[in-house]
Write a protein that holds these residues in place. Structure first.
Motif, PDB file in Angstrom:
ATOM      1  N   ALA A   1      94.461  16.237   9.839  1.00  0.00           N
ATOM      2  CA  ALA A   1      94.239  15.889   8.427  1.00  0.00           C
ATOM      3  C   ALA A   1      95.270  14.873   7.963  1.00  0.00           C
ATOM      4  CB  ALA A   1      94.303  17.152   7.574  1.00  0.00           C
ATOM      5  N   ASN A   2      96.509  15.037   8.415  1.00  0.00           N
ATOM      6  CA  ASN A   2      97.569  14.091   8.051  1.00  0.00           C
ATOM      7  C   ASN A   2      97.246  12.682   8.591  1.00  0.00           C
ATOM      8  OD1 ASN A   2     100.438  13.441   7.236  1.00  0.00           O
ATOM      9  ND2 ASN A   2     100.531  13.014   9.425  1.00  0.00           N
ATOM     10  N   GLY A   3      96.798  12.638   9.838  1.00  0.00           N
ATOM     11  CA  GLY A   3      96.442  11.342  10.437  1.00  0.00           C
ATOM     12  C   GLY A   3      95.296  10.681   9.702  1.00  0.00           C
ATOM     13  N   VAL A   4      94.282  11.471   9.386  1.00  0.00           N
ATOM     14  CA  VAL A   4      93.129  10.929   8.660  1.00  0.00           C
ATOM     15  C   VAL A   4      93.571  10.416   7.284  1.00  0.00           C
ATOM     16  CG1 VAL A   4      90.934  11.538   7.562  1.00  0.00           C
ATOM     17  CG2 VAL A   4      91.415  12.300   9.884  1.00  0.00           C
ATOM     18  N   PHE A   5      94.457  11.191   6.639  1.00  0.00           N
ATOM     19  CA  PHE A   5      94.923  10.774   5.314  1.00  0.00           C
ATOM     20  C   PHE A   5      95.585   9.409   5.367  1.00  0.00           C
ATOM     21  CE2 PHE A   5      98.507  10.331   2.382  1.00  0.00           C
ATOM     22  CZ  PHE A   5      97.840  10.387   1.166  1.00  0.00           C
ATOM     23  N   TRP A   6      96.497   9.199   6.310  1.00  0.00           N
ATOM     24  CA  TRP A   6      97.218   7.917   6.360  1.00  0.00           C
ATOM     25  C   TRP A   6      96.297   6.775   6.778  1.00  0.00           C
ATOM     26  CZ3 TRP A   6     100.994   7.520   3.389  1.00  0.00           C
ATOM     27  CH2 TRP A   6     101.887   8.561   3.190  1.00  0.00           C
ATOM     28  N   HIS A   7      95.351   7.070   7.646  1.00  0.00           N
ATOM     29  CA  HIS A   7      94.391   6.015   8.010  1.00  0.00           C
ATOM     30  C   HIS A   7      93.537   5.635   6.796  1.00  0.00           C
ATOM     31  CE1 HIS A   7      94.782   4.962  12.241  1.00  0.00           C
ATOM     32  NE2 HIS A   7      95.264   6.179  12.410  1.00  0.00           N
ATOM     33  N   LEU A   8      93.153   6.653   6.008  1.00  0.00           N
ATOM     34  CA  LEU A   8      92.365   6.349   4.804  1.00  0.00           C
ATOM     35  C   LEU A   8      93.214   5.594   3.779  1.00  0.00           C
ATOM     36  CD1 LEU A   8      90.271   9.600   4.231  1.00  0.00           C
ATOM     37  CD2 LEU A   8      89.443   7.340   4.893  1.00  0.00           C
ATOM     38  N   PHE A   9      94.455   6.025   3.662  1.00  0.00           N
ATOM     39  CA  PHE A   9      95.362   5.391   2.697  1.00  0.00           C
ATOM     40  C   PHE A   9      95.484   3.887   2.979  1.00  0.00           C
ATOM     41  CE2 PHE A   9      99.667   3.990   1.569  1.00  0.00           C
ATOM     42  CZ  PHE A   9      99.736   4.363   0.247  1.00  0.00           C
ATOM     43  N   TRP A  10      95.820   3.557   4.215  1.00  0.00           N
ATOM     44  CA  TRP A  10      95.966   2.137   4.561  1.00  0.00           C
ATOM     45  C   TRP A  10      94.601   1.450   4.608  1.00  0.00           C
ATOM     46  CZ3 TRP A  10     100.438   0.416   3.508  1.00  0.00           C
ATOM     47  CH2 TRP A  10     101.594   1.170   3.767  1.00  0.00           C
ATOM     48  N   GLY A  11      93.584   2.224   4.968  1.00  0.00           N
ATOM     49  CA  GLY A  11      92.229   1.664   5.002  1.00  0.00           C
ATOM     50  C   GLY A  11      91.761   1.238   3.623  1.00  0.00           C
ATOM     51  N   VAL A  12      92.114   2.028   2.604  1.00  0.00           N
ATOM     52  CA  VAL A  12      91.725   1.677   1.234  1.00  0.00           C
ATOM     53  C   VAL A  12      92.437   0.397   0.805  1.00  0.00           C
ATOM     54  CG1 VAL A  12      91.998   2.405  -1.177  1.00  0.00           C
ATOM     55  CG2 VAL A  12      91.092   4.003   0.519  1.00  0.00           C
ATOM     56  N   LEU A  13      93.711   0.282   1.149  1.00  0.00           N
ATOM     57  CA  LEU A  13      94.444  -0.946   0.814  1.00  0.00           C
ATOM     58  C   LEU A  13      93.831  -2.164   1.512  1.00  0.00           C
ATOM     59  CD1 LEU A  13      98.285  -0.218   0.754  1.00  0.00           C
ATOM     60  CD2 LEU A  13      96.750  -0.678  -1.131  1.00  0.00           C
ATOM     61  N   ALA A  14      93.493  -1.977   2.804  1.00  0.00           N
ATOM     62  CA  ALA A  14      92.879  -3.086   3.562  1.00  0.00           C
ATOM     63  C   ALA A  14      91.532  -3.452   2.944  1.00  0.00           C
ATOM     64  CB  ALA A  14      92.699  -2.688   5.024  1.00  0.00           C
ATOM     65  N   ALA A  15      90.741  -2.425   2.608  1.00  0.00           N
ATOM     66  CA  ALA A  15      89.422  -2.678   2.019  1.00  0.00           C
ATOM     67  C   ALA A  15      89.569  -3.383   0.674  1.00  0.00           C
ATOM     68  CB  ALA A  15      88.671  -1.364   1.856  1.00  0.00           C
ATOM     69  N   GLY A  16      90.584  -2.979  -0.094  1.00  0.00           N
ATOM     70  CA  GLY A  16      90.832  -3.614  -1.388  1.00  0.00           C
ATOM     71  C   GLY A  16      91.125  -5.098  -1.217  1.00  0.00           C
ATOM     72  N   TRP A  17      91.990  -5.412  -0.265  1.00  0.00           N
ATOM     73  CA  TRP A  17      92.348  -6.823  -0.015  1.00  0.00           C
ATOM     74  C   TRP A  17      91.120  -7.616   0.446  1.00  0.00           C
ATOM     75  CZ3 TRP A  17      95.880 -10.254  -1.156  1.00  0.00           C
ATOM     76  CH2 TRP A  17      96.033 -11.402  -0.380  1.00  0.00           C
TER      77      TRP A  17
END
Lengths: 412, 250
Positions: free
Chosen positions: A182-198
């Motif tokens: 769950a921790n790994g998924v959270f950080w991947h989603l966290f950075w993924g959202v930033l990447a998607a935003g950019w």
């Protein structure tokens, strides 16, 4: 419509045929693919047995046995300075919970000594139900996999029952099946959202042709706005600061984290079990008769024990050729890799204490071909190797010799 | 690229033309996404390979050296095209996002459902922060030299701290059968990999011993230097492959 009908009908037929064809799962591990001289003259397995072959998910099963590291180790195979006792499975359908070499627990790789004798035990726990063909085997660095004898294991039960928890050195109990997920998924989603935003920030406006034309027209300054630059500056400063802050938080959370462990275990061999010096056997000559699928071994036996001994078995590459003349000595009826009367002698009388005798052993069986051991005569290193078992019926003792000799093929 | 054409003469597309051009944008984006998912993922799997596959390969010496060095290749090449020809500062982020999409698909379907490994054993690393820095630095400086030196270095230096929040917890110590292991090591021991004996791991090997136990920063700075060189190399590979001649005929 008629033109389209036939290809569609054909496609439908093909799909039907494909759907009824079963695709069998590959269960072999290439155990016969390795060149025979490596299988015969590296790790020489014996007395390998499983505690059970039928068990449920979450239940343990163990495989134990012995092996001799051949003295006549092939020159073309690197010495076993890093070796790993492994289990061939189709993925982790079992997990390995314990492993012992000469009674010592070990988790890393190990250096083996040619001529050394070892006994092993591996404890496994059922994880996924099914019927699997499993071998213990050695991964030898720069050489490959030398398989031990294989069996079929039936694992029953429900995969949902599987549990694998352990305690860290700080006392935290963790579930290996889900730890950190769950921790790994959270950080991947966290950075993924930033990447998607950019990405979305740029993708929302006209892209390729429009921008190319504007750039070509010298309107570069129109393509990057002041707002773009402001956001870019925020990202350029904010992202590294965030990364370093999150890293510091994690470092504080796990102050006792250690690097991955990469040691090589050192475990001494047992006192000699094979070639122990009591009954010495020296191979003089080996001939392989291709037509008869028979290996003729001429050996010199020097019996220095207190009792008379008889040759009962020759074992090579997990195939056991038994002397039918010896009742109740190591016969394993019903096993695929046992030839119950594959071994015969020119003189079956017991070799008396103190006697030296040259014996001709005929090892005749289709296994030479079916196990692809006859390929030896086409190998660059065509020396045979194996374990010869001698029995003292009166004293109830067993003597084992690791023998080897160059093989001469006979084609007629 | 100089402004030889007066701004007043530039005639932006409108109406049907504008709609078609936008449709073309989306078409290219979707194709690019799948192209980068496939090609970058394959490139990454064949080169970084086990360091990214397994939790017990993510060491402090080779993992932070190899991963950014290989990871900066496609971003540099795609940036060369998207920035040079379109002034789009998203090449690195697009590549890394595509790589992660492909990686997650494989980890879930190939490693977990097909080969039964728990997904936490095969969690991928992320390079998104480094990619964002690369994109923004290129955009703000419009300089290959500055982006190579500072962007390449940042891409490498940010890698380990970015991933420590994901993998730090796997480095907790466990006492297991009279030895000390990390939780990550224990995954390697327990979850059987027939073709992956322990000795195959290329971890903690090398001569970075003189500086005590500070292997990670040294590996990261070594990677930073190499990334600074790798970046322009792949930038020019990208430029060499990219061709926008056809756009002139539209």
């Amino acid at each position: 419509m008629k033109v389209l009908f036939k290809p569609w009908l054909l496609a439908l037929l093909c799909l039907n045929v494909l759907s009824v064809l079963t695709v069998p799962t590959a269960q072999a591990h290439g155990e016969k693919a390795l060149e025979p001289f490596i299988r015969m003259r590296t790790i020489q397995w014996y007395d390998v047995q499983w505690s059970t072959q039928k068990f449920n998910v979450n239940e343990e099963v163990s495989v134990s046995g012995k092996f001799h590291v051949a003295e006549d180790w092939p020159i073309s195979v690197p010495k076993p300075e890093a070796s790993f006792l492994n289990i061939s499975t189709p993925g982790p359908v079992l997990i390995r919970t314990e492993r012992y070499l000469n009674g010592k627990p070990w988790t890393n790789s190990v250096s083996l000594e040619p001529g050394g004798d070892y006994e092993f035990k591996v404890v496994l726990k059922g994880r996924l139900p099914g019927r699997y063909h499993i071998h213990p085997f050695f991964n030898l660095k720069d050489a490959g996999q030398v398989m031990g004898p294989g069996v079929w294991l039936d694992i029953g039960g429900d995969p949902g029952d599987f549990r694998n928890t352990l305690k860290t050195i700080n006392g935290e109990v963790i579930d290996m099946e889900s730890f950190g997920f769950a921790n790994g998924v959270f950080w991947h989603l966290f950075w993924g959202v930033l990447a998607a935003g950019w990405l979305l920030w740029w993708v929302r406006r006209p892209l390729f042709i429009s921008r190319y034309r504007m750039l070509d027209a010298g309107l570069e300054q129109e393509l990057i706005t002041a707002q773009d630059k402001f956001i870019a500056k925020a990202v350029l400063v904010g992202v590294p600061v965030l990364v370093l802050a999150l890293n510091a938080v994690t470092a504080n959370r796990y102050p006792d984290a250690i690097p991955l462990q990469a040691g090589l275990d050192r475990i001494l061999p047992l006192p000699a079990q094979v070639n122990a010096g009591t009954v010495n056997v020296d191979a003089i000559k080996a001939e392989y008769n291709v037509a008869q699928r028979a290996m003729l071994l001429q050996v010199s036996v020097d019996n220095r024990s207190q009792g008379a001994v008889r040759i009962g078995e020759f074992s090579s590459s997990n195939v056991h050729f038994m002397n039918a003349e010896l009742a109740d000595v190591g016969h394993m009826p019903g096993k695929d890799d046992v030839s119950n009367n594959g071994l015969s002698l020119d003189n079956n009388t017991p070799i008396a204490p103190g006697e030296q005798r040259t014996v001709t052993i005929e090892v005749r069986d289709a296994a030479w071909e079916s196990e692809k051991l006859d390929g030896l005569i086409k190998d660059a290193d065509s020396r045979i190797g194996g374990l010869l078992f001698l029995y003292d019926d009166v004293m109830g003792k067993r003597y084992i010799s690791s023998i080897s000799a160059a093989v001469i093929p006979k084609f007629n | 690229m100089s402004a030889q054409i007066p701004i007043s003469t530039f005639n932006p597309y409108r109406g049907e033309k504008a709609r078609l051009v936008r449709a073309y944008d989306y078409l290219i984006l979707v194709l690019a996404l799948f192209l980068f998912i496939g090609s970058f993922h394959l490139h990454f799997a064949l080169t970084v390979g086990d360091w990214d596959f397994w939790v017990d390969w993510k060491d402090r010496q080779w993992w932070p050296l190899v991963t950014p060095l290989i990871g900066i290749t496609f971003p540099a090449a795609v940036q060369a095209v998207l920035w040079d020809k379109f002034r789009l500062p998203l090449g690195a982020t697009l590549c890394v996002a595509a790589l992660l999409l492909g990686t997650w698909v494989t980890r879930v379907f190939a490693y977990h459902y097909w080969n039964y490994f728990p997904i936490n054993m095969v969690l991928p690393a992320t390079m998104v922060p480094g990619a964002l820095v690369l994109d923004t630095l290129l955009m703000l400086t419009n300089s290959l030299t500055i982006t190579s030196i500072f962007g390449g270095a940042a891409f490498a230096l940010l890698f380990y701290p970015t991933n420590w929040p994901i993998f730090g917890m796997f480095h907790q110590a466990v006492e297991y059968h009279n030895s000390q292991l990390t939780v990550a090591d224990l995954f390697g021991f327990q979850y059987i990999r027939t073709g992956m004996p322990e000795y195959l791991r290329i971890i903690e090997r090398g001569t970075l011993r003189t500086y005590g136990q500070y292997a990670t920063p040294l590996a990261a700075f070594c990677s930073a230097l190499l990334c600074s060189l790798m970046y322009p190399l792949w930038w020019y590979i990208g430029k060499w492959f990219a061709d926008t001649r056809y756009l002139k005929s539209i």
